[in-house]
Design a protein around this motif. Structure first.
Motif, PDB file in Angstrom:
ATOM      1  N   ILE A 167       0.966  -1.168   0.038  1.00  0.00           N
ATOM      2  CA  ILE A 167       0.291  -0.192   0.160  1.00  0.00           C
ATOM      3  C   ILE A 167       0.495   1.524  -0.243  1.00  0.00           C
ATOM      4  CG2 ILE A 167      -2.061   0.727   1.445  1.00  0.00           C
ATOM      5  CD1 ILE A 167      -2.357  -1.731  -0.138  1.00  0.00           C
ATOM      6  N   PRO A 168       0.657   2.675  -0.846  1.00  0.00           N
ATOM      7  CA  PRO A 168       1.896   2.999  -0.952  1.00  0.00           C
ATOM      8  C   PRO A 168       1.605   4.637   0.698  1.00  0.00           C
ATOM      9  CG  PRO A 168      -0.322   3.329  -1.934  1.00  0.00           C
ATOM     10  CD  PRO A 168      -0.255   2.515  -1.748  1.00  0.00           C
ATOM     11  N   GLU A 169       2.640   4.294   0.865  1.00  0.00           N
ATOM     12  CA  GLU A 169       2.537   4.998   2.587  1.00  0.00           C
ATOM     13  C   GLU A 169       1.032   6.472   2.592  1.00  0.00           C
ATOM     14  OE1 GLU A 169       4.166   4.882   5.597  1.00  0.00           O
ATOM     15  OE2 GLU A 169       4.880   3.814   4.275  1.00  0.00           O
ATOM     16  N   ASP A 170       0.602   6.572   2.028  1.00  0.00           N
ATOM     17  CA  ASP A 170       0.454   7.841   2.368  1.00  0.00           C
ATOM     18  C   ASP A 170      -1.777   7.235   1.882  1.00  0.00           C
ATOM     19  OD1 ASP A 170      -0.406   7.267  -0.841  1.00  0.00           O
ATOM     20  OD2 ASP A 170      -0.616   9.651  -1.353  1.00  0.00           O
ATOM     21  N   GLN A 171      -1.264   5.872   1.842  1.00  0.00           N
ATOM     22  CA  GLN A 171      -2.593   5.524   1.774  1.00  0.00           C
ATOM     23  C   GLN A 171      -3.037   4.669   3.142  1.00  0.00           C
ATOM     24  OE1 GLN A 171      -3.910   3.816  -1.725  1.00  0.00           O
ATOM     25  NE2 GLN A 171      -3.173   5.721  -2.881  1.00  0.00           N
ATOM     26  N   LYS A 172      -1.457   4.407   4.211  1.00  0.00           N
ATOM     27  CA  LYS A 172      -1.934   2.732   5.033  1.00  0.00           C
ATOM     28  C   LYS A 172      -2.473   3.282   5.820  1.00  0.00           C
ATOM     29  CE  LYS A 172       2.714   0.952   3.465  1.00  0.00           C
ATOM     30  NZ  LYS A 172       4.126   0.415   3.783  1.00  0.00           N
ATOM     31  N   LYS A 173      -2.260   4.221   6.678  1.00  0.00           N
ATOM     32  CA  LYS A 173      -2.957   4.552   7.887  1.00  0.00           C
ATOM     33  C   LYS A 173      -4.613   4.599   7.794  1.00  0.00           C
ATOM     34  CE  LYS A 173      -4.450   8.131  11.195  1.00  0.00           C
ATOM     35  NZ  LYS A 173      -5.163   9.246  11.901  1.00  0.00           N
ATOM     36  N   ALA A 174      -4.707   4.492   6.334  1.00  0.00           N
ATOM     37  CA  ALA A 174      -6.816   4.225   6.843  1.00  0.00           C
ATOM     38  C   ALA A 174      -7.077   3.145   5.902  1.00  0.00           C
ATOM     39  CB  ALA A 174      -6.909   5.521   4.882  1.00  0.00           C
ATOM     40  N   PHE A 175      -5.745   2.379   4.627  1.00  0.00           N
ATOM     41  CA  PHE A 175      -6.243   0.681   5.071  1.00  0.00           C
ATOM     42  C   PHE A 175      -6.039   0.058   6.740  1.00  0.00           C
ATOM     43  CE2 PHE A 175      -3.810  -2.906   4.680  1.00  0.00           C
ATOM     44  CZ  PHE A 175      -4.134  -3.963   3.406  1.00  0.00           C
ATOM     45  N   LEU A 176      -5.137   0.537   6.887  1.00  0.00           N
ATOM     46  CA  LEU A 176      -5.187  -0.315   8.732  1.00  0.00           C
ATOM     47  C   LEU A 176      -6.818  -0.050   9.728  1.00  0.00           C
ATOM     48  CD1 LEU A 176      -1.650   0.105   9.212  1.00  0.00           C
ATOM     49  CD2 LEU A 176      -2.397  -1.716   8.869  1.00  0.00           C
ATOM     50  N   GLU A 177      -6.996   1.446   9.127  1.00  0.00           N
ATOM     51  CA  GLU A 177      -8.368   1.921  10.568  1.00  0.00           C
ATOM     52  C   GLU A 177      -8.917   0.512   9.251  1.00  0.00           C
ATOM     53  OE1 GLU A 177      -8.381   5.908   9.617  1.00  0.00           O
ATOM     54  OE2 GLU A 177      -7.123   6.633  11.880  1.00  0.00           O
ATOM     55  N   GLY A 178      -8.992   0.528   8.136  1.00  0.00           N
ATOM     56  CA  GLY A 178     -10.239   0.313   7.669  1.00  0.00           C
ATOM     57  C   GLY A 178     -10.304  -1.953   8.104  1.00  0.00           C
ATOM     58  N   TYR A 179      -8.636  -2.025   7.923  1.00  0.00           N
ATOM     59  CA  TYR A 179      -8.478  -3.418   8.284  1.00  0.00           C
ATOM     60  C   TYR A 179      -9.267  -3.943   9.796  1.00  0.00           C
ATOM     61  CZ  TYR A 179      -6.461  -7.631  10.392  1.00  0.00           C
ATOM     62  OH  TYR A 179      -5.504  -8.199  10.828  1.00  0.00           O
ATOM     63  N   ARG A 180      -8.622  -2.864  11.199  1.00  0.00           N
ATOM     64  CA  ARG A 180      -9.067  -3.001  12.130  1.00  0.00           C
ATOM     65  C   ARG A 180     -10.732  -2.637  13.049  1.00  0.00           C
ATOM     66  NH1 ARG A 180      -3.641  -0.924  12.845  1.00  0.00           N
ATOM     67  NH2 ARG A 180      -2.117  -1.959  13.519  1.00  0.00           N
ATOM     68  N   SER A 181     -11.125  -1.890  11.506  1.00  0.00           N
ATOM     69  CA  SER A 181     -12.181  -2.354  11.878  1.00  0.00           C
ATOM     70  C   SER A 181     -12.973  -3.084  10.900  1.00  0.00           C
ATOM     71  CB  SER A 181     -13.287  -0.860  10.857  1.00  0.00           C
ATOM     72  OG  SER A 181     -14.426  -0.400  11.048  1.00  0.00           O
ATOM     73  N   LYS A 182     -12.993  -3.875  10.584  1.00  0.00           N
ATOM     74  CA  LYS A 182     -13.390  -4.308  10.053  1.00  0.00           C
ATOM     75  C   LYS A 182     -13.219  -6.290  11.012  1.00  0.00           C
ATOM     76  CE  LYS A 182     -15.542  -4.796   6.445  1.00  0.00           C
ATOM     77  NZ  LYS A 182     -16.609  -5.447   6.431  1.00  0.00           N
ATOM     78  N   MET A 183     -12.098  -5.553  11.262  1.00  0.00           N
ATOM     79  CA  MET A 183     -12.213  -7.207  12.779  1.00  0.00           C
ATOM     80  C   MET A 183     -12.744  -6.908  13.622  1.00  0.00           C
ATOM     81  SD  MET A 183      -9.855  -9.674  11.474  1.00  0.00           S
ATOM     82  CE  MET A 183     -10.079 -10.293  12.595  1.00  0.00           C
ATOM     83  N   GLU A 184     -12.960  -5.436  14.161  1.00  0.00           N
ATOM     84  CA  GLU A 184     -13.950  -5.096  14.969  1.00  0.00           C
ATOM     85  C   GLU A 184     -15.680  -5.038  14.548  1.00  0.00           C
ATOM     86  OE1 GLU A 184     -15.213  -4.409  18.974  1.00  0.00           O
ATOM     87  OE2 GLU A 184     -12.927  -3.509  17.952  1.00  0.00           O
ATOM     88  N   GLU A 185     -15.522  -5.339  13.209  1.00  0.00           N
ATOM     89  CA  GLU A 185     -17.262  -5.725  13.105  1.00  0.00           C
ATOM     90  C   GLU A 185     -16.965  -7.445  13.311  1.00  0.00           C
ATOM     91  OE1 GLU A 185     -19.779  -5.262   8.820  1.00  0.00           O
ATOM     92  OE2 GLU A 185     -18.133  -4.713   8.884  1.00  0.00           O
ATOM     93  N   SER A 186     -16.468  -7.698  13.324  1.00  0.00           N
ATOM     94  CA  SER A 186     -15.916  -9.452  12.433  1.00  0.00           C
ATOM     95  C   SER A 186     -16.398  -9.928  14.106  1.00  0.00           C
ATOM     96  CB  SER A 186     -15.254  -9.818  12.636  1.00  0.00           C
ATOM     97  OG  SER A 186     -15.104 -11.638  12.777  1.00  0.00           O
ATOM     98  N   ILE A 187     -15.668  -9.004  15.431  1.00  0.00           N
ATOM     99  CA  ILE A 187     -15.880  -9.468  16.691  1.00  0.00           C
ATOM    100  C   ILE A 187     -16.929  -8.892  17.459  1.00  0.00           C
ATOM    101  CG2 ILE A 187     -14.562  -8.437  19.032  1.00  0.00           C
ATOM    102  CD1 ILE A 187     -11.987  -8.087  17.496  1.00  0.00           C
ATOM    103  N   GLU A 188     -18.039  -7.912  17.277  1.00  0.00           N
ATOM    104  CA  GLU A 188     -18.971  -7.390  17.291  1.00  0.00           C
ATOM    105  C   GLU A 188     -19.920  -8.533  17.429  1.00  0.00           C
ATOM    106  OE1 GLU A 188     -19.497  -3.658  16.619  1.00  0.00           O
ATOM    107  OE2 GLU A 188     -17.818  -3.234  17.688  1.00  0.00           O
ATOM    108  N   LEU A 189     -19.797  -9.175  16.017  1.00  0.00           N
ATOM    109  CA  LEU A 189     -20.581 -10.287  15.244  1.00  0.00           C
ATOM    110  C   LEU A 189     -20.602 -11.421  16.151  1.00  0.00           C
ATOM    111  CD1 LEU A 189     -20.972  -8.849  11.325  1.00  0.00           C
ATOM    112  CD2 LEU A 189     -22.823  -8.988  13.390  1.00  0.00           C
ATOM    113  N   THR A 190     -18.982 -11.567  16.347  1.00  0.00           N
ATOM    114  CA  THR A 190     -18.631 -13.164  17.233  1.00  0.00           C
ATOM    115  C   THR A 190     -19.503 -12.873  18.545  1.00  0.00           C
ATOM    116  OG1 THR A 190     -16.828 -13.497  16.164  1.00  0.00           O
ATOM    117  CG2 THR A 190     -16.771 -14.426  18.271  1.00  0.00           C
ATOM    118  N   ASP A 191     -19.620 -11.665  19.488  1.00  0.00           N
ATOM    119  CA  ASP A 191     -20.198 -11.322  20.626  1.00  0.00           C
ATOM    120  C   ASP A 191     -21.616 -12.066  20.866  1.00  0.00           C
ATOM    121  OD1 ASP A 191     -17.736 -10.517  22.059  1.00  0.00           O
ATOM    122  OD2 ASP A 191     -18.164  -8.723  22.424  1.00  0.00           O
ATOM    123  N   GLU A 192     -22.261 -11.270  19.622  1.00  0.00           N
ATOM    124  CA  GLU A 192     -23.610 -11.670  19.718  1.00  0.00           C
ATOM    125  C   GLU A 192     -24.329 -12.939  19.166  1.00  0.00           C
ATOM    126  OE1 GLU A 192     -26.285  -9.508  19.388  1.00  0.00           O
ATOM    127  OE2 GLU A 192     -24.620  -8.050  20.316  1.00  0.00           O
TER     128      GLU A 192
END
Length: 126
Positions: free
Chosen positions: A65-90
């Motif tokens: 990922i280009p350097e200037d897009q890495k922060k958004a990429f990682l935030e998106g990844y962590r958000s998707k993982m968080e969504e999965s964790i919340e569904l797992t709790d449910e």
């Protein structure tokens, strides 16, 4: 130079744990047995723990990922993982309450989140 997720990378090890627990749960939810709830909840716990571990890591695709897009990429990844964790709790709550139809529906939602996440954050060499 990284070439996709290596089988022995810490992230791939967590993803494999998630896959195993998810596969067991998916099979179990086809014909759930009330008496097996503790086993199901153990798999939910394993799935959540592996998801939380994976959330703290960086996908190897990050290197591409280009350097200037890495922060958004990682935030998106962590958000998707968080969504999965919340569904797992449910899912855990639905299983605990014996709401099998809801649990099965949540399995479908978790699967969809995983597919979206893999499509966007995982290298294609699998």
């Amino acid at each position: 130079m990284s070439s996709g997720l290596h089988a022995d990378s810490p992230l791939e090890m967590q993803m494999n744990k998630m896959r195993r627990s998810f596969k067991e749960l998916k099979k179990a939810m086809e014909a759930p047995v009330e008496a097996d709830k503790p086993k199901y909840l153990g798999w939910v716990s394993d799935l959540k723990k592996a998801s939380e571990e994976a959330k703290t890591m960086e996908p190897e695709k990050t290197d591409k990922i280009p350097e200037d897009q890495k922060k958004a990429f990682l935030e998106g990844y962590r958000s998707k993982m968080e969504e999965s964790i919340e569904l797992t709790d449910e899912l855990g709550k639905a299983i605990e309450a014996g709401k099998w139809a809801e649990a099965k529906a949540l399995m479908g939602q978790i699967n969809q989140v995983q597919r979206e996440g893999h499509g966007k954050y995982r290298t294609q060499e699998h």
